[in-house]
Design a protein around this motif. Structure first.
Motif, PDB file in Angstrom:
ATOM      1  N   GLY A 193       0.761  -1.235   0.000  1.00  0.00           N
ATOM      2  CA  GLY A 193       0.000   0.000   0.000  1.00  0.00           C
ATOM      3  C   GLY A 193       0.792   1.287   0.000  1.00  0.00           C
ATOM      4  O   GLY A 193       0.208   2.370   0.044  1.00  0.00           O
ATOM      5  N   GLU A 194       2.150   1.199  -0.056  1.00  0.00           N
ATOM      6  CA  GLU A 194       2.952   2.430  -0.074  1.00  0.00           C
ATOM      7  C   GLU A 194       4.022   2.360  -1.159  1.00  0.00           C
ATOM      8  O   GLU A 194       5.173   2.003  -0.886  1.00  0.00           O
ATOM      9  N   PRO A 195       3.669   2.718  -2.389  1.00  0.00           N
ATOM     10  CA  PRO A 195       4.636   2.643  -3.485  1.00  0.00           C
ATOM     11  C   PRO A 195       5.879   3.492  -3.262  1.00  0.00           C
ATOM     12  O   PRO A 195       6.952   3.169  -3.788  1.00  0.00           O
ATOM     13  N   GLY A 196       5.755   4.580  -2.497  1.00  0.00           N
ATOM     14  CA  GLY A 196       6.893   5.475  -2.300  1.00  0.00           C
ATOM     15  C   GLY A 196       7.742   5.163  -1.082  1.00  0.00           C
ATOM     16  O   GLY A 196       8.577   5.992  -0.685  1.00  0.00           O
ATOM     17  N   ARG A 197       7.565   4.010  -0.501  1.00  0.00           N
ATOM     18  CA  ARG A 197       8.271   3.723   0.759  1.00  0.00           C
ATOM     19  C   ARG A 197       9.792   3.705   0.599  1.00  0.00           C
ATOM     20  O   ARG A 197      10.521   4.158   1.484  1.00  0.00           O
ATOM     21  N   VAL A 198      10.295   3.184  -0.509  1.00  0.00           N
ATOM     22  CA  VAL A 198      11.742   3.150  -0.717  1.00  0.00           C
ATOM     23  C   VAL A 198      12.323   4.557  -0.679  1.00  0.00           C
ATOM     24  O   VAL A 198      13.363   4.805  -0.064  1.00  0.00           O
ATOM     25  N   ALA A 199      11.653   5.511  -1.323  1.00  0.00           N
ATOM     26  CA  ALA A 199      12.125   6.902  -1.309  1.00  0.00           C
ATOM     27  C   ALA A 199      12.049   7.493   0.085  1.00  0.00           C
ATOM     28  O   ALA A 199      12.880   8.330   0.462  1.00  0.00           O
ATOM     29  N   ARG A 200      11.079   7.050   0.887  1.00  0.00           N
ATOM     30  CA  ARG A 200      10.926   7.590   2.241  1.00  0.00           C
ATOM     31  C   ARG A 200      11.979   7.051   3.202  1.00  0.00           C
ATOM     32  O   ARG A 200      12.558   7.807   3.988  1.00  0.00           O
ATOM     33  N   VAL A 201      12.245   5.766   3.152  1.00  0.00           N
ATOM     34  CA  VAL A 201      13.112   5.171   4.172  1.00  0.00           C
ATOM     35  C   VAL A 201      14.518   4.853   3.680  1.00  0.00           C
ATOM     36  O   VAL A 201      15.437   4.702   4.495  1.00  0.00           O
ATOM     37  N   GLY A 202      14.713   4.753   2.371  1.00  0.00           N
ATOM     38  CA  GLY A 202      16.040   4.452   1.852  1.00  0.00           C
ATOM     39  C   GLY A 202      17.124   5.392   2.343  1.00  0.00           C
ATOM     40  O   GLY A 202      18.203   4.949   2.778  1.00  0.00           O
ATOM     41  N   PRO A 203      16.891   6.711   2.324  1.00  0.00           N
ATOM     42  CA  PRO A 203      17.932   7.638   2.790  1.00  0.00           C
ATOM     43  C   PRO A 203      18.262   7.519   4.276  1.00  0.00           C
ATOM     44  O   PRO A 203      19.290   8.045   4.718  1.00  0.00           O
ATOM     45  N   LEU A 204      17.429   6.823   5.062  1.00  0.00           N
ATOM     46  CA  LEU A 204      17.690   6.665   6.487  1.00  0.00           C
ATOM     47  C   LEU A 204      18.697   5.553   6.779  1.00  0.00           C
ATOM     48  O   LEU A 204      19.212   5.454   7.895  1.00  0.00           O
ATOM     49  N   VAL A 205      18.978   4.734   5.791  1.00  0.00           N
ATOM     50  CA  VAL A 205      19.947   3.651   5.942  1.00  0.00           C
ATOM     51  C   VAL A 205      21.356   4.247   6.002  1.00  0.00           C
ATOM     52  O   VAL A 205      21.647   5.218   5.291  1.00  0.00           O
ATOM     53  N   PRO A 206      22.256   3.712   6.840  1.00  0.00           N
ATOM     54  CA  PRO A 206      23.609   4.272   6.904  1.00  0.00           C
ATOM     55  C   PRO A 206      24.303   4.423   5.554  1.00  0.00           C
ATOM     56  O   PRO A 206      25.010   5.416   5.327  1.00  0.00           O
ATOM     57  N   LEU A 207      24.100   3.493   4.643  1.00  0.00           N
ATOM     58  CA  LEU A 207      24.696   3.641   3.311  1.00  0.00           C
ATOM     59  C   LEU A 207      23.938   4.620   2.429  1.00  0.00           C
ATOM     60  O   LEU A 207      24.347   4.910   1.312  1.00  0.00           O
ATOM     61  N   GLY A 208      22.812   5.130   2.923  1.00  0.00           N
ATOM     62  CA  GLY A 208      22.116   6.217   2.255  1.00  0.00           C
ATOM     63  C   GLY A 208      21.184   5.845   1.122  1.00  0.00           C
ATOM     64  O   GLY A 208      20.714   6.711   0.395  1.00  0.00           O
ATOM     65  N   ARG A 209      20.888   4.555   0.995  1.00  0.00           N
ATOM     66  CA  ARG A 209      20.041   4.133  -0.110  1.00  0.00           C
ATOM     67  C   ARG A 209      19.433   2.774   0.209  1.00  0.00           C
ATOM     68  O   ARG A 209      19.901   2.051   1.095  1.00  0.00           O
ATOM     69  N   ALA A 210      18.407   2.427  -0.554  1.00  0.00           N
ATOM     70  CA  ALA A 210      17.874   1.071  -0.509  1.00  0.00           C
ATOM     71  C   ALA A 210      18.798   0.127  -1.261  1.00  0.00           C
ATOM     72  O   ALA A 210      19.592   0.534  -2.114  1.00  0.00           O
TER      73      ALA A 210
END
Length: 242
Positions: A193-210
């Motif tokens: 139900g959240e197509p944009g989730r990767v864009a929302r949480v990816g930058p929060l990862v220490p490596l900065g991306r999904a």
């Protein structure tokens, strides 16, 4: 080498299939419903030189698991990958039937597929020995508050399954290992139900991306290989530092 992948025709499962095809595995790809994706992935694997069969089966049922393994023949590897988050949101706002379905798919079915894998590959039962790779999740240790704690709880159970079963069958020619992906760019987020989730949480990862499905597939391929012959009862985290 002949390897069964549950949920093997989309996302991480499809990437694992392509990588194993390139590495010389013959494949059986289990899937739930998407016939077009199954045919697309099977054709890609055949183009890489693999023999590849697809089996449409519901691994949340005993009959589906039995059908899948009956169609697979003699196996040397099983990738226990089928899973989904099904919902994104706080637990208090998640319908009880979704909670039950999430645990049924991601934990109960994973345990039953693991059971079938040991029965198929264990030397004491006539198998050739082999490797079971359980696909867990980085969520298992993070808990995923506000997102899907029920999924995280189920995947924590998969980590425990990996440890306990590895000890149980170490003398029967079967290694049991796990891979815990973090935020991976697949359709699992849109499906929940959240197509944009990767864009929302990816930058929060220490490596900065999904991560990508291919990055997970590399870990799975290594664990199935002879290079990992002294690895069992452990889960490799592919989660960008989380």
């Amino acid at each position: 080498m002949r390897t069964l992948i549950t949920g093997g025709t989309r996302g991480i499962g499809a990437a694992v299939a392509r990588r194993l095809a390139a590495d010389g595995h013959d494949l059986v790809l289990g899937y739930a419903s998407d016939d077009a994706a199954a045919e697309h992935t099977a054709q890609a694997c055949r183009a890489l030189g693999a023999r590849c069969a697809t089996v449409r089966a519901d691994v949340t049922t005993d009959a589906g698991i039995d059908e899948l393994f009956a169609a697979s023949g003699e196996l040397t590897g099983v990738v226990n990958n089928a899973g989904a988050t099904l919902h994104i949101g706080p637990l208090a706002d998640t319908p009880p039937d979704v909670v039950r379905a999430t645990i049924e798919l991601n934990l109960t079915s994973a345990v039953l597929v693991a059971r079938a894998a040991v029965r198929a590959m264990g030397r004491s039962r006539g198998g050739a020995g082999g490797v079971l790779v359980n696909i867990g999740s980085g969520a298992a240790t993070l808990g995923s508050p506000g997102e899907y704690v029920q999924y995280a709880a189920a995947k924590a159970g998969v980590d425990t399954l990996t440890v306990g079963l590895a000890h149980e069958v170490a003398g029967d020619g079967v290694r049991v290992v796990g891979v815990a992906p973090g935020i991976i760019d697949t359709t699992i987020h849109a499906d929940a139900g959240e197509p944009g989730r990767v864009a929302r949480v990816g930058p929060l990862v220490p490596l900065g991306r999904a991560g990508t499905p291919d990055e997970v597939a590399g870990a799975v391929a290594w664990l199935l290989s002879e290079e990992a012959s002294y690895v069992t009862g452990t889960t490799v985290r592919v989660a960008g530092g989380r």
